[in-house]
Design a protein around this motif. Structure first.
Motif, mmCIF file in Angstrom:
data_model
loop_
_atom_site.group_PDB
_atom_site.id
_atom_site.type_symbol
_atom_site.label_atom_id
_atom_site.label_comp_id
_atom_site.label_asym_id
_atom_site.label_seq_id
_atom_site.Cartn_x
_atom_site.Cartn_y
_atom_site.Cartn_z
ATOM 1 N N GLU A 90 0.960 -1.180 -0.208
ATOM 2 C CA GLU A 90 0.011 0.120 -0.022
ATOM 3 C C GLU A 90 0.845 1.131 0.122
ATOM 4 O O GLU A 90 1.695 1.443 1.036
ATOM 5 C CB GLU A 90 -0.880 -0.015 1.205
ATOM 6 C CG GLU A 90 -1.920 1.187 1.209
ATOM 7 C CD GLU A 90 -2.789 1.145 2.220
ATOM 8 O OE1 GLU A 90 -3.982 0.693 2.107
ATOM 9 O OE2 GLU A 90 -2.456 1.557 3.565
ATOM 10 N N ARG A 110 -6.128 -0.801 -6.761
ATOM 11 C CA ARG A 110 -7.134 -0.456 -5.790
ATOM 12 C C ARG A 110 -6.868 0.954 -5.484
ATOM 13 O O ARG A 110 -5.751 0.869 -4.710
ATOM 14 C CB ARG A 110 -7.555 -1.583 -4.785
ATOM 15 C CG ARG A 110 -8.663 -1.035 -3.977
ATOM 16 C CD ARG A 110 -8.850 -2.318 -2.941
ATOM 17 N NE ARG A 110 -7.713 -2.585 -2.063
ATOM 18 C CZ ARG A 110 -7.374 -3.798 -2.035
ATOM 19 N NH1 ARG A 110 -7.707 -4.810 -2.866
ATOM 20 N NH2 ARG A 110 -6.083 -3.998 -1.540
ATOM 21 N N SER A 119 -8.201 3.385 -1.996
ATOM 22 C CA SER A 119 -9.050 3.403 -0.936
ATOM 23 C C SER A 119 -8.975 4.963 -0.563
ATOM 24 O O SER A 119 -7.939 5.587 -0.405
ATOM 25 C CB SER A 119 -8.187 2.753 0.122
ATOM 26 O OG SER A 119 -8.471 1.610 0.174
ATOM 27 N N SER A 179 -10.637 8.570 0.622
ATOM 28 C CA SER A 179 -11.218 9.403 2.038
ATOM 29 C C SER A 179 -11.144 10.882 1.711
ATOM 30 O O SER A 179 -10.486 11.292 1.146
ATOM 31 C CB SER A 179 -10.299 8.833 3.242
ATOM 32 O OG SER A 179 -10.694 9.718 4.340
ATOM 33 N N ARG A 196 -16.054 3.435 -1.088
ATOM 34 C CA ARG A 196 -14.928 3.973 -0.327
ATOM 35 C C ARG A 196 -13.555 3.369 -0.981
ATOM 36 O O ARG A 196 -12.457 3.736 -0.535
ATOM 37 C CB ARG A 196 -15.064 3.578 1.117
ATOM 38 C CG ARG A 196 -16.056 4.656 1.898
ATOM 39 C CD ARG A 196 -15.356 5.991 1.836
ATOM 40 N NE ARG A 196 -16.440 7.022 2.588
ATOM 41 C CZ ARG A 196 -17.420 7.484 2.197
ATOM 42 N NH1 ARG A 196 -17.629 7.259 0.835
ATOM 43 N NH2 ARG A 196 -18.105 8.422 2.689
ATOM 44 N N GLN A 197 -13.726 2.430 -2.081
ATOM 45 C CA GLN A 197 -12.890 1.952 -2.619
ATOM 46 C C GLN A 197 -13.051 1.717 -4.048
ATOM 47 O O GLN A 197 -14.169 1.674 -4.461
ATOM 48 C CB GLN A 197 -12.463 0.333 -2.101
ATOM 49 C CG GLN A 197 -11.746 0.291 -0.743
ATOM 50 C CD GLN A 197 -11.419 -1.011 -0.368
ATOM 51 O OE1 GLN A 197 -11.673 -2.240 -1.269
ATOM 52 N NE2 GLN A 197 -10.714 -1.216 0.483
ATOM 53 N N ARG A 211 -9.504 -8.120 -0.759
ATOM 54 C CA ARG A 211 -10.574 -7.115 -0.499
ATOM 55 C C ARG A 211 -11.470 -7.361 0.830
ATOM 56 O O ARG A 211 -12.046 -6.522 1.598
ATOM 57 C CB ARG A 211 -11.721 -7.281 -1.577
ATOM 58 C CG ARG A 211 -10.861 -6.839 -3.198
ATOM 59 C CD ARG A 211 -12.286 -6.626 -4.027
ATOM 60 N NE ARG A 211 -11.385 -6.454 -5.523
ATOM 61 C CZ ARG A 211 -12.302 -6.409 -6.749
ATOM 62 N NH1 ARG A 211 -13.532 -6.479 -6.716
ATOM 63 N NH2 ARG A 211 -11.551 -6.175 -7.704
ATOM 64 N N ASP A 258 -9.447 -6.502 3.815
ATOM 65 C CA ASP A 258 -9.252 -5.145 4.165
ATOM 66 C C ASP A 258 -10.448 -4.531 4.808
ATOM 67 O O ASP A 258 -10.489 -3.362 5.222
ATOM 68 C CB ASP A 258 -9.039 -4.487 2.791
ATOM 69 C CG ASP A 258 -7.755 -4.229 2.652
ATOM 70 O OD1 ASP A 258 -6.761 -4.842 3.172
ATOM 71 O OD2 ASP A 258 -7.497 -4.125 1.198
ATOM 72 N N GLN A 259 -11.520 -5.289 4.860
ATOM 73 C CA GLN A 259 -12.877 -5.041 5.600
ATOM 74 C C GLN A 259 -12.805 -5.776 7.077
ATOM 75 O O GLN A 259 -13.824 -5.786 7.784
ATOM 76 C CB GLN A 259 -14.096 -5.528 4.949
ATOM 77 C CG GLN A 259 -14.372 -4.725 3.530
ATOM 78 C CD GLN A 259 -15.645 -4.758 3.028
ATOM 79 O OE1 GLN A 259 -16.791 -4.427 3.569
ATOM 80 N NE2 GLN A 259 -15.706 -5.335 1.849
#
Length: 591
Positions: free
Chosen positions: A41, A86, A88, A90, A120-121, A499, A502-503
């Motif tokens: 990331e 991907r 993310s 905000s 949000r992604q 995915r 990450d949740q």
């Protein structure tokens, strides 16, 4: 040079030139092809300002708004032809942002955009230079915006909002506009990145002819680039770009829009002098850009962009500064970042939507009946829950259909009826209710109420997974890992497990740990395996606790630690995990 020209031909976002005063540290330099690490990331800081000058129409100075963002990007997977990326997203102000929170109007506006798009992604497929070419999950995003356009905050149908209707029309014709609107950093950073390595002389320049479309009309454009400097000590190269549009073609593409703007001012337009009216009809657009590129992996470490446009007597200047947060910013700060003309935020925040695309439709029904049915269900009065939910389900409320299916499936307050349960689950699933889609997938996987069909299980599970439902993402990952309903594909399994992980979905975190532990679809990496096992173990997942105990007992990825191994084996043993109980006995005998 050919490699850079090839990259620039895919340039879709506005851009232009800013000259750098950097000492030349090399006569020539090789820029490697873009080769980011997968699964890592990267965090980017992104500052933006927009200045709007309407002094031709109003006796007021230019108004400026700004935004400060912190976005995260991961290259999820990569093959010989493309990569999966991907972001993310905000709208939150980064910690330590300068000045009062209400001086960041763009953050509030962007937060509303995320609410309308319902995500949000953002995930997409990209070329090997990282430039987006296919959006993942477009159908779910489109449904979210359509629902936002049709349903007000109170759940009632409202007249279509023209701004949202325009967005819908635009992204239907070009789904990549979703990325352009929500993650413009993705396009900006990829502008200068190359698929293949190429060598340039410091001071070398080049020109690329390209074609863009403005309001459906082709507009030729010319991009001029220059390698300004190379810094071998820091392993970076600095490029500048200019972008110019064919004046006649651009003027023609904007002509009707300009006349519309002028007409919208009514009496004010009639009072303009001939000179002022001519000024209102001026159309122009210029873009300048600067990039700092890594000589290690070809990635853009920092980018600066200025887009200046004029149309209908309105002048706008949009500036962006993006840099990787783990590195110091080197390019100049935005010139108007601390301007006294900065406008405070006066944006009303939109309510956060549910992630289900069918939610808005369900809100059109009597929500109190849904809630009263749920209260009855929670108290064990299933017959009362049935009386609340069945009328709404028969009227087409997806949430009621899904809840009613559970009553029939388990015989709560009504005779058990698997066929009827499937009927209601399918009704809700066909309306896009993610939990229903996931449940229908489960039924196909085990053959309950329907013939066992792994392919159908994958089809329905994917629909829910693409809406962001973590359990569905995990199940889809398992399908790819096991080869049930789809060809076995560990790379895809990794994508979907990640995915869900990450949740904070514990089983997905455990599954990721296994892939790294066993080297399935990824290089074996005990360190990453431990990190994912630990996340799941901390949530109380017994198999993750057992595997974490094994890692400490065997010294895989960590120093061998008997006490830590015993601690995790005991946690798993207390939950009844037989393998952990056996391991615990063996370790305790070694005392």
């Amino acid at each position: 040079m050919d490699s850079l020209q090839k990259s620039l031909l895919f340039l879709l976002s506005p851009c232009l030139l800013i000259c750098m005063e950097t000492a030349r540290a090399a006569d020539s330099v090789t820029i490697p092809g873009y080769a980011p690490k997968t699964g890592v990331e990267y965090v980017y800081r992104s500052r933006k300002t927009t200045s709007t000058d309407m002094s031709l129409w109003f006796n007021k100075p230019a108004a400026i708004i700004r935004g400060d963002f912190r976005q995260r990007m991961t290259v999820v997977s990569r093959n010989a032809n493309s990569m999966q990326v991907r972001w993310s997203l905000s709208a939150d102000l980064p910690q330590g942002a300068e000045g009062a929170a209400d001086s960041y109007a763009m953050n509030a506006l962007y937060g509303n955009s995320l609410s309308v798009y319902g995500i949000r992604q953002l995930e997409y497929e990209a070329g090997l230079n990282g430039f987006p070419n296919r959006l993942v999950g477009f159908d779910a995003i489109l449904r979210n915006i359509q629902n936002a356009a049709a349903v007000g905050p109170d759940g009632l149908v409202v007249a279509p909002q023209s701004s949202l209707t325009n967005i819908i029309d635009g992204i239907k014709s070009n789904p990549l506009l979703v990325i352009h609107n929500l993650a413009p950093e993705a396009e900006l950073l990829a502008t200068i990145q190359q698929e293949d390595a190429a060598t340039y002389d410091v001071g070398q320049t080049g020109t690329v002819a390209t074609m863009e479309y403005s309001r459906g009309m082709p507009v030729p454009a010319t991009i001029e680039w220059k390698l300004e400097a190379a810094d071998l000590a820091n392993q970076t190269a600095t490029f500048s770009l200019k972008k110019a549009y064919d004046k006649v073609a651009f003027q023609q593409s904007q002509a009707s829009a300009v006349e519309g703007v002028i007409a919208s001012f009514g009496e004010k337009a009639k009072q303009l002098t001939g000179e002022q009216l001519a000024a209102a009809r001026i159309v122009s657009k210029n873009v300048t850009m600067a990039f700092i590129v890594s000589l290690r992996d070809g990635s853009t470490l920092e980018a600066l962009e200025t887009v200046a446009a004029e149309s209908g007597g309105i002048k706008t200047t949009a500036m962006s500064h993006v840099w990787r947060e783990d590195l110091p910013a080197s390019l100049p700060e935005l010139s108007n970042w601390n301007s006294q003309a900065m406008l405070p935020s006066a944006v009303a925040l939109q309510p956060e939507p549910d992630t289900n695309s069918a939610t808005a439709k369900s809100q059109l029904f009597d929500r109190s009946a849904i809630e009263e049915g749920q209260a009855a269900y929670d108290s064990g009065n299933y017959a009362a829950a049935l009386s609340y939910w069945k009328p709404l389900a028969d009227q087409g409320a997806a949430v009621a259909q899904y809840k009613l299916a559970g009553l029939y499936q388990f015989g709560l307050g009504v005779d058990r009826d698997s066929a009827l349960a499937v009927t209601y689950i399918r009704k809700a699933a066909e309306q896009g209710w993610a939990e229903a889609q996931s449940s229908l997938s489960d039924l196909y996987a085990v053959g309950q109420g329907v013939p066992q069909d792994y392919a159908q299980a994958v089809i329905w599970g994917r629909k829910a997974a693409e809406q962001g439902l973590a359990v569905a993402q995990y199940n889809l990952g398992y399908s790819y890992e096991s080869g049930q309903g789809v060809p076995q594909d560990y790379a895809q399994a990794l994508i979907w497990y990640r995915r869900a992980a990450d949740q904070d979905f514990a089983m997905a975190q455990y599954a990721l740990g296994l892939l790294y532990d066993q080297g399935l679809g990824v290089p074996q990496d005990y360190g990453r395996a431990i990190a994912w096992y630990k996340k799941a173990a901390d949530k109380g997942l017994d198999v993750a606790q057992g595997n974490l105990g094994n890692m400490y007992a065997m010294g895989h990825g960590v120093a061998r630690d008997r006490d830590e191994a015993i601690k995790w084996f005991r946690k798993a043993s207390d939950q009844g995990l037989a393998t952990a109980q056996e391991s615990l006995k063996r370790l305790e005998k070694q005392e």
